[in-house]
Design an enzyme around this catalytic site. Structure first.
Site, mmCIF file in Angstrom:
data_model
loop_
_atom_site.group_PDB
_atom_site.id
_atom_site.type_symbol
_atom_site.label_atom_id
_atom_site.label_comp_id
_atom_site.label_asym_id
_atom_site.label_seq_id
_atom_site.Cartn_x
_atom_site.Cartn_y
_atom_site.Cartn_z
ATOM 1 C CG ASP A 247 -1.910 1.046 1.341
ATOM 2 O OD1 ASP A 247 -2.786 1.366 0.417
ATOM 3 O OD2 ASP A 247 -1.671 1.989 2.197
ATOM 4 C CD GLU B 208 -2.333 3.174 -3.132
ATOM 5 O OE1 GLU B 208 -3.295 3.656 -3.312
ATOM 6 O OE2 GLU B 208 -1.973 2.776 -2.063
#
Length: 556
Positions: free
Chosen positions: A234, A271
């Site tokens: 993330d 990400e």
């Protein structure tokens, strides 16, 4: 029996609290403390310098949540007997265990659709019973409400039995905040850097070597101990690290080592919002070595094209030719001026293979961070959403779809959380309201802390076989079949995609196949070179005409 070791470099005394008993740990080298070995099933907590007992930072099981005691568990390591397809041949399905409404029961439906990998939103222990999981604090523990370690082992084995790979979403860029006891143990955070969530994780200051190793070992556990096939990292752009070797690169090196040890491929997807291909460059070229990163540019371009929204970060993607650029070059923001960011942003992707980019037209972020959690078809309508899906499957990128997208689920996907602290509850409500006001979403009142919000976001599987839901499901099945059947649609070479867009007709040339999309409200005659129909929502094969908001995949 399992030994307990604790890193607490500033502590003068460390005790294990087992029931009414307190057992002192012995100081060891480098700020470590050695406790006793405990039997499986034993519950304990850790007290630093006589303070309130808190969970073990390396807890594998928190049956009573983030504030409760740690339970010693034995996790039987699975031995996966299959290898998922490589990314260039993949179809990733992002799901949230808490709202998927019976993950194992519905896996055959994903197989039938053509899914190859299930990407599970964060399942490390987070506060409360339900939430998105991006506020995790027990990075080694599997969320108790999802079945704990045993429940996740069962899910992984069920996926593997059906030929599905498992990718786990992990969060290293911030903690909590509720239940974030880690900073009591050591310098896990630093005031030297800040992120949107406050002080950054300490990756380059005093004590950072142990912090980095703590994070790396927690990530490897999902792959080694549970048998997962990959990780989604993330917001790696928020991992502040000025050291010689960036933390992400070190993590990838560790995963490659585990890959060799286990003798099976492991995938690492990030990400990433900085638009720099170094993150997917191999180590010998000075890169971080990720297999791929999410391509937000693709989503933003298609979203503007289908909905007409132009506020916020969508300002950077209003040029009609942005769709051509992203399909041919991978990035839109490749050094050009970003009006939203106020200056130049990004670097060219260059000749990097396009299967280093994961593309999508819907995701948990892009749906759930809206005020009402609307899905694309609820904003753009069914015809335009079908076009968006067709563009995705005809793109050179690795396609990813979000749960329920394939049947135009009627349920939204809203942000929801379950927090105990009144102060945090008030802060979350105020923060969401401010974000929505800044985006112009006024008058929308969906309380993220109301349990009904999670229920509102839970999929209704019975609807998928009826009406427009069944129509959309058939469309996604056809698209997935076409991509699986035709290698040209999976070809990721940098020069394998050409696109043309005149404001109405979009052509995506993939060599042996061409996707022709009429994005206008009027019928269009198609005079392209492809003629043999392969997949269509029209009678193009005989009439050479595309009705409004329709498309056809054509074979030369």
């Amino acid at each position: 029996m399992q030994p307990v070791r604790v890193w607490a470099p500033a502590a003068k005394r460390v005790e294990l609290v087992v029931g009414e008993s307190r057992i002192e740990a012995s100081p060891s080298h480098g700020g470590w403390w050695d406790g006793p070995s405990l039997a499986v099933g034993t519950e304990y907590a850790i007290s630093l310098d006589g303070g309130t007992p808190v969970p073990d930072p390396r807890s594998r099981c928190q049956p009573e949540g983030v504030h409760g005691p740690t339970r010693v568990v034995d996790i039987p390591r699975p031995t996966p007997r299959f290898r998922p397809p490589r990314l260039r041949d993949a179809l990733i399905y992002e799901l949230h265990v808490g709202t998927f409404a019976g993950a194992i029961r519905h896996l055959p439906k994903l197989v039938e659709l053509g899914v190859t990998h299930v990407e599970v939103m964060p399942i490390a222990q987070f506060p409360g019973h339900h939430g998105w999981g991006y506020d995790g604090v027990g990075l080694y523990a599997t969320h108790a409400a999802y079945g704990g370690p045993a429940g996740f082992v069962e899910l992984v084995e069920a996926c593997h039995a059906r030929g599905l790979g498992v990718i786990v979403d992990v969060v290293h860029n911030h903690l909590g905040p509720e239940g974030a006891y880690l900073p009591q143990f050591g310098p896990y955070k630093t005031p030297r850097h800040h992120t949107p969530w406050g002080e950054a994780i300490n990756l380059d200051g005093p004590g950072s070597a142990e912090v980095r190793q703590f994070l790396i070992e927690s990530a490897l556990a999902w792959l080694r101990d549970f048998g997962a096939d990959g990780l989604r990292l993330d917001a790696i752009h928020s991992l502040r690290d000025t050291g010689e070797r960036h933390f992400v690169a070190e993590l990838v090196d560790a995963i490659r080592g585990l890959e060799r040890e286990l003798d099976r491929p492991l995938v690492v997807i990030g990400e990433y919002d900085d638009h720099d291909p170094r993150v997917i460059a191999p180590r010998d070229e000075g890169g971080w070595g990720l297999d791929a990163h999410w391509n937000d540019d693709f989503h933003h371009v298609v979203h503007v094209l289908t909905t007409g929204e132009r506020d916020g970060y969508y300002r950077d993607f209003v040029d009609p030719q942005a769709i051509v650029k992203v399909l041919e070059r991978g990035y839109v923001l490749d050094g050009v001026v970003s009006p939203h960011r106020g200056g130049p942003h990004g670097k060219p992707l260059g000749a990097r293979s396009r299967d280093h980019l994961v593309a999508y037209v819907q995701s948990h972020d892009q749906i759930g961070n809206r005020a009402a959690g609307e899905r694309l078809h609820q904003l753009a309508g069914i015809p335009r959403t079908k076009l968006a899906a067709a563009i995705l499957f005809a793109s050179p990128f690795v396609p990813m779809i979000f749960q329920g997208e394939e049947w135009a689920a009627s349920t939204p996907f809203c942000y929801f959380a379950d927090l105990r602290s009144p102060e945090l509850r008030a802060a979350v409500r105020a923060g969401r309201k401010a974000e929505h006001a800044a985006a112009g979403w006024l008058g929308v009142e969906i309380d993220p802390l109301d349990p009904a919000t999670r229920q509102l976001s839970t999929l209704i599987w019975d609807e998928r076989d009826h009406g427009e839901h069944a129509e959309m499901l058939a469309w996604y099945r056809d698209l997935a079949t076409a991509r699986r059947t035709h290698a040209a649609l999976r070809e990721p070479a940098a020069d394998a995609t050409r696109a043309r867009f005149d404001g109405r007709l979009l052509e995506i040339d993939r060599g042996a196949l061409v996707l022709a999309c009429n994005l206008s409200e009027q019928p269009l005659r198609y005079d392209g070179t492809a003629s043999h129909i392969e997949l269509a929502s029209t009678a193009l094969a005989t009439h050479r005409e595309l009705p409004p908001l329709s498309c056809a995949l054509l074979r030369r």
